[in-house]
Design a protein around this motif. Sequence first.
Motif, PDB file in Angstrom:
ATOM      1  N   GLU A 389       0.824  -1.216   0.000  1.00  0.00           N
ATOM      2  CA  GLU A 389       0.000   0.000   0.000  1.00  0.00           C
ATOM      3  C   GLU A 389       0.854   1.259   0.000  1.00  0.00           C
ATOM      4  O   GLU A 389       0.429   2.307  -0.489  1.00  0.00           O
ATOM      5  CB  GLU A 389      -0.946  -0.017   1.208  1.00  0.00           C
ATOM      6  CG  GLU A 389      -2.237   0.753   0.998  1.00  0.00           C
ATOM      7  CD  GLU A 389      -3.026   0.274  -0.213  1.00  0.00           C
ATOM      8  OE1 GLU A 389      -3.599   1.144  -0.904  1.00  0.00           O
ATOM      9  OE2 GLU A 389      -3.078  -0.942  -0.490  1.00  0.00           O
ATOM     10  N   TRP A 390       2.067   1.164   0.544  1.00  0.00           N
ATOM     11  CA  TRP A 390       2.942   2.336   0.557  1.00  0.00           C
ATOM     12  C   TRP A 390       3.796   2.429  -0.697  1.00  0.00           C
ATOM     13  O   TRP A 390       4.624   3.326  -0.825  1.00  0.00           O
ATOM     14  CB  TRP A 390       3.844   2.298   1.792  1.00  0.00           C
ATOM     15  CG  TRP A 390       3.076   2.534   3.077  1.00  0.00           C
ATOM     16  CD1 TRP A 390       1.835   3.090   3.189  1.00  0.00           C
ATOM     17  CD2 TRP A 390       3.501   2.204   4.397  1.00  0.00           C
ATOM     18  NE1 TRP A 390       1.454   3.125   4.503  1.00  0.00           N
ATOM     19  CE2 TRP A 390       2.459   2.599   5.277  1.00  0.00           C
ATOM     20  CE3 TRP A 390       4.654   1.619   4.920  1.00  0.00           C
ATOM     21  CZ2 TRP A 390       2.542   2.429   6.650  1.00  0.00           C
ATOM     22  CZ3 TRP A 390       4.742   1.449   6.295  1.00  0.00           C
ATOM     23  CH2 TRP A 390       3.689   1.853   7.147  1.00  0.00           C
ATOM     24  N   THR A 391       3.659   1.479  -1.602  1.00  0.00           N
ATOM     25  CA  THR A 391       4.399   1.539  -2.864  1.00  0.00           C
ATOM     26  C   THR A 391       3.437   1.614  -4.053  1.00  0.00           C
ATOM     27  O   THR A 391       3.384   2.615  -4.758  1.00  0.00           O
ATOM     28  CB  THR A 391       5.313   0.305  -3.011  1.00  0.00           C
ATOM     29  OG1 THR A 391       4.541  -0.884  -2.781  1.00  0.00           O
ATOM     30  CG2 THR A 391       6.463   0.351  -2.020  1.00  0.00           C
ATOM     31  N   LEU A 392       2.651   0.558  -4.256  1.00  0.00           N
ATOM     32  CA  LEU A 392       1.779   0.488  -5.441  1.00  0.00           C
ATOM     33  C   LEU A 392       0.335   0.927  -5.157  1.00  0.00           C
ATOM     34  O   LEU A 392      -0.432   1.145  -6.096  1.00  0.00           O
ATOM     35  CB  LEU A 392       1.773  -0.946  -5.984  1.00  0.00           C
ATOM     36  CG  LEU A 392       3.139  -1.497  -6.388  1.00  0.00           C
ATOM     37  CD1 LEU A 392       2.998  -2.949  -6.856  1.00  0.00           C
ATOM     38  CD2 LEU A 392       3.765  -0.651  -7.494  1.00  0.00           C
ATOM     39  N   GLN A 393      -0.033   1.024  -3.884  1.00  0.00           N
ATOM     40  CA  GLN A 393      -1.385   1.449  -3.465  1.00  0.00           C
ATOM     41  C   GLN A 393      -2.508   0.680  -4.177  1.00  0.00           C
ATOM     42  O   GLN A 393      -3.434   1.283  -4.725  1.00  0.00           O
ATOM     43  CB  GLN A 393      -1.562   2.949  -3.720  1.00  0.00           C
ATOM     44  CG  GLN A 393      -0.582   3.814  -2.945  1.00  0.00           C
ATOM     45  CD  GLN A 393      -0.817   5.287  -3.193  1.00  0.00           C
ATOM     46  OE1 GLN A 393      -0.941   5.701  -4.354  1.00  0.00           O
ATOM     47  NE2 GLN A 393      -0.887   6.059  -2.134  1.00  0.00           N
ATOM     48  N   PRO A 394      -2.468  -0.649  -4.160  1.00  0.00           N
ATOM     49  CA  PRO A 394      -3.493  -1.403  -4.895  1.00  0.00           C
ATOM     50  C   PRO A 394      -4.914  -1.177  -4.372  1.00  0.00           C
ATOM     51  O   PRO A 394      -5.832  -0.898  -5.150  1.00  0.00           O
ATOM     52  CB  PRO A 394      -3.061  -2.864  -4.713  1.00  0.00           C
ATOM     53  CG  PRO A 394      -2.189  -2.865  -3.505  1.00  0.00           C
ATOM     54  CD  PRO A 394      -1.507  -1.543  -3.491  1.00  0.00           C
ATOM     55  N   THR A 399     -10.341   1.021  -5.074  1.00  0.00           N
ATOM     56  CA  THR A 399     -11.548   1.671  -4.557  1.00  0.00           C
ATOM     57  C   THR A 399     -12.132   2.631  -5.588  1.00  0.00           C
ATOM     58  O   THR A 399     -13.365   2.799  -5.666  1.00  0.00           O
ATOM     59  CB  THR A 399     -11.225   2.423  -3.250  1.00  0.00           C
ATOM     60  OG1 THR A 399     -10.571   1.527  -2.338  1.00  0.00           O
ATOM     61  CG2 THR A 399     -12.491   2.953  -2.590  1.00  0.00           C
ATOM     62  N   ASP A 400     -11.269   3.248  -6.394  1.00  0.00           N
ATOM     63  CA  ASP A 400     -11.745   4.208  -7.401  1.00  0.00           C
ATOM     64  C   ASP A 400     -12.539   3.547  -8.518  1.00  0.00           C
ATOM     65  O   ASP A 400     -13.345   4.203  -9.184  1.00  0.00           O
ATOM     66  CB  ASP A 400     -10.548   4.955  -8.015  1.00  0.00           C
ATOM     67  CG  ASP A 400      -9.795   5.781  -6.979  1.00  0.00           C
ATOM     68  OD1 ASP A 400     -10.431   6.208  -6.004  1.00  0.00           O
ATOM     69  OD2 ASP A 400      -8.578   5.970  -7.147  1.00  0.00           O
ATOM     70  N   ILE A 401     -12.309   2.244  -8.731  1.00  0.00           N
ATOM     71  CA  ILE A 401     -12.942   1.581  -9.880  1.00  0.00           C
ATOM     72  C   ILE A 401     -13.850   0.419  -9.478  1.00  0.00           C
ATOM     73  O   ILE A 401     -14.400  -0.258 -10.348  1.00  0.00           O
ATOM     74  CB  ILE A 401     -11.863   1.047 -10.853  1.00  0.00           C
ATOM     75  CG1 ILE A 401     -10.913   0.083 -10.128  1.00  0.00           C
ATOM     76  CG2 ILE A 401     -11.086   2.196 -11.481  1.00  0.00           C
ATOM     77  CD1 ILE A 401      -9.917  -0.617 -11.045  1.00  0.00           C
TER      78      ILE A 401
END
Length: 898
Positions: A389-394, A399-401
């Motif tokens: 989450e602190w690198t690629l923020q999957p 959540t946006d899509i």
Amino acid sequence: TLLWKTLGKQFVEYEQMAPFLIPEDQQRRLLDFLPLFLEAWEQTAGVVVFPNIQLLASEVSKLLTKEIKRNLNGKPAEEARLALEQLLQQKVEAEDGHLLLKSVYLLSQTDLRTMWNIIGSGLPAALMQCLYLFFTFPLKKTSSDGEKSEDDTQTQEMLVEIMLNMYREEQGVEELLASDKLQSLIIATASLWDQCSHSWKVPTGRVLRTISKAQTKNSIVYLQAVDCIKIAVQNLFKLADTLPASDVCEAASIVLCFVKDSYPVSSALLTEFESNDGYQLLLKILLRCEGLQQNEGDPYLHEILDMLTCLTTCGKTELKVSGNIVHPQLPHFDFEWTQSSGMTVKNLQAFQVLQSIFQKSNDQHLCGRVLAAIGAIWAWDKANFFLLEWTLQPISQFTDIIHFKPHPVQVQFFRLVESIVLDLSYVPHEILKKVQYLIKENIVPFCTLTALQCLLSMTQKDLLFSDIFRDSGFLGLLLALLRKQAKILRKSAGTHLPGLEDGTEKELNAAMLKMVSALTVRSVRNTVVLKDYGMVPYIKIFLDDECYRSATLSILEQLSVINYEEYMSIIIGALCSSTQGELPLKLDLLKSLLRVLESPKSHSAFRTCSGFNGLLSLLSDMEGALQDPPSGLWTAFGQNCILELVFYTLQGITAALHLDPVNSSFFQRSGLFEKMAEDLGSLGCFWTQGELQIALSLEKKRTFAEFLDAAFCSSEPFPMWLKNCIWILNFLDHMAKGTLHQESYFKERKPEMGEASTDDQKGPQGQEDHPVAFKRPGNKLPASAYRLWGNPEEKLEMRDCTIVHPGAVCVMVRLLPKLYKDGHAQLSQEIQCAVVDHIQSLVKSEKSRQVMCESGLLSTIITSCQAAFCNESHPLHLPLTRVFEKLASQAIEPDVLR
């Protein structure tokens, strides 16, 4: 044993003669021996007692290797393949090859030392060449070719099993490096999958996967030297554009096995894979799997995704990230994790393939598998969530899509988000902000609903979320949305609302109410916010709909903590304005009222908001409700449900009087006990047609406790009117003692599927009691079934009989003359006497007599039963006189003496 000894001697003779025989004779003697060996094997069920078995294995394997090479020597590929098939097949005219194959097959299953002798014979390389030809050059079908024969299948199974047994051993893999057939076969699977022999696809895959798991440093160097993975990846890129997705997955999974399995020994093949756009290949292949039917290509698709997930932990160095922990966090959150598990993410390139699949695909199966992979990675090591989450923020990007994804994927995603809090004890503030924005936009109602349920689950875990969601503005957003919905409901009262018919919008409203309820529970600050928003008039609009009611009442109960008067005004007002047919609403309101009345601070507000009159008005509105048979709207509910309403009404009054002298005095001075007696007497189960003059000789005389027992626990038929009367008198008995508000006669129960609502049930003490169940109008099955609990076996005379509310005793006395029904004179007189005797038992203690005398209600009792007092022959004359004899030692007011 004798058979094996004989064979052993024969083989020793063979050994002794072999050096003096020409090769052809030596070969013939061995072939003649093998049928005897196979026969002995079959007769002894594979239990071998053969000292020279390793030498035999070596000799047979060498001969099979020699025969294979002889059949391959100098022949073109297709001709060589045909020759091999003829060699190994079982045919009467030429079965030497099959005999050797079967012998090696059996010998390969004995022990490891025997297997090493087989491997040392040169057979591994020879069989690899056979497999390459069988896989690469399918036989041309002729019109005479039919289905594959049983013998062909058996031959293939033996051949494959021998290879699996050999190639499980590192020594067996090392033997393959002398020729080029291993790398040729790997490349062939990546380039000729659509042209190869169909019947050899699965066996070839099994063999290559076995080799992959036994790779050595030498085998990896060998494959790297010939650019095996590079060529295979390049060929797979071409196949990915032409072959069906399931076929490409099957071919690619074999190559990927060699990459993944080799990593613990050497990173060389992984480096070669990455350098030749291997991850782009996997992304291309996996995206082509969109739309595959369920189970189509599933094993290989799953295998690729599983291997890709494993590759995320393959890297030389640990990821170094400096995260910023946003506060507040849960008190038991601990960030002092270490990266010593060996299962932390080190390969972001591999994870980016998973991330890209989710971002680019809307396929339910693919997206679901990616989310499952992410959950597995988090489970390997808690640090992985933070590293990713602190690198690629999957998760933040997903959540946006997420609203574009299929509904099952949305549910799975929000469960994953929920697990961050529930399993990692971490509050992901940035992700939660995006989820709140998603709810605000409400692009897809189902997605909004699922997101709300996720946040609700978090809120119920810890009070901290009540502060977080208030400070983030989420509580205010929910209140604004509920205000809008409440206005719609108010304007459309009594009309059809098509928007709510699909269920999702209605569920969304219910979820918002539950969320507000959870945010206000034990949070005075949030309750104040709700009140300051002016939401109270809007919240109470939701009371009318049963699916909103539970959460709405919970919110209003939280409101009572800061303003009891406002709560009481709403609940009493709703009770008084409810119609005769809204019985479930009345029950829910009364149960909520009882919960609030548990606080003594609420009693004053209940009185000042006309709570007593409001509850008694419910009884007034129930005139004739317990008639037998029922009439009017009451027929839709059943008498037991009506009896439940009577119970909760009396329970509410008792709770408001409990340990509250001001309320008790008000209730008595206002003549409300007298009104209660009138209302109860008009319910329909009591006699209402004038004063009775009953004077019969009783054949038997039962106590009140025995009446309870007989009415509900025995097979004796009792009329419904009498059962209802007994239960109401039982309620009043508990009310007189001040304990009715603590009783639980009615408990919700869910009948099992197919269970009839009228079946006899068992009570909590193992005693069969009166079954109570009802159906609400319009429901095929009971929306709620209720059960009447009692303990009639417990003798009432033995209980603590201290009177707390003498007015309730007066109500019982007032109802005495009404315990009558035409056609039941004997029974009516008997129950009247039983009730009087029970009242007599209530005034045994000095404290109870004092309470009765000080209440000023004795004259009311005399007036109620004037006929009995004035007529010595009346059956109640003597029992009632005894009641007053009990009270003689106390000061009796002048009105009573007159």
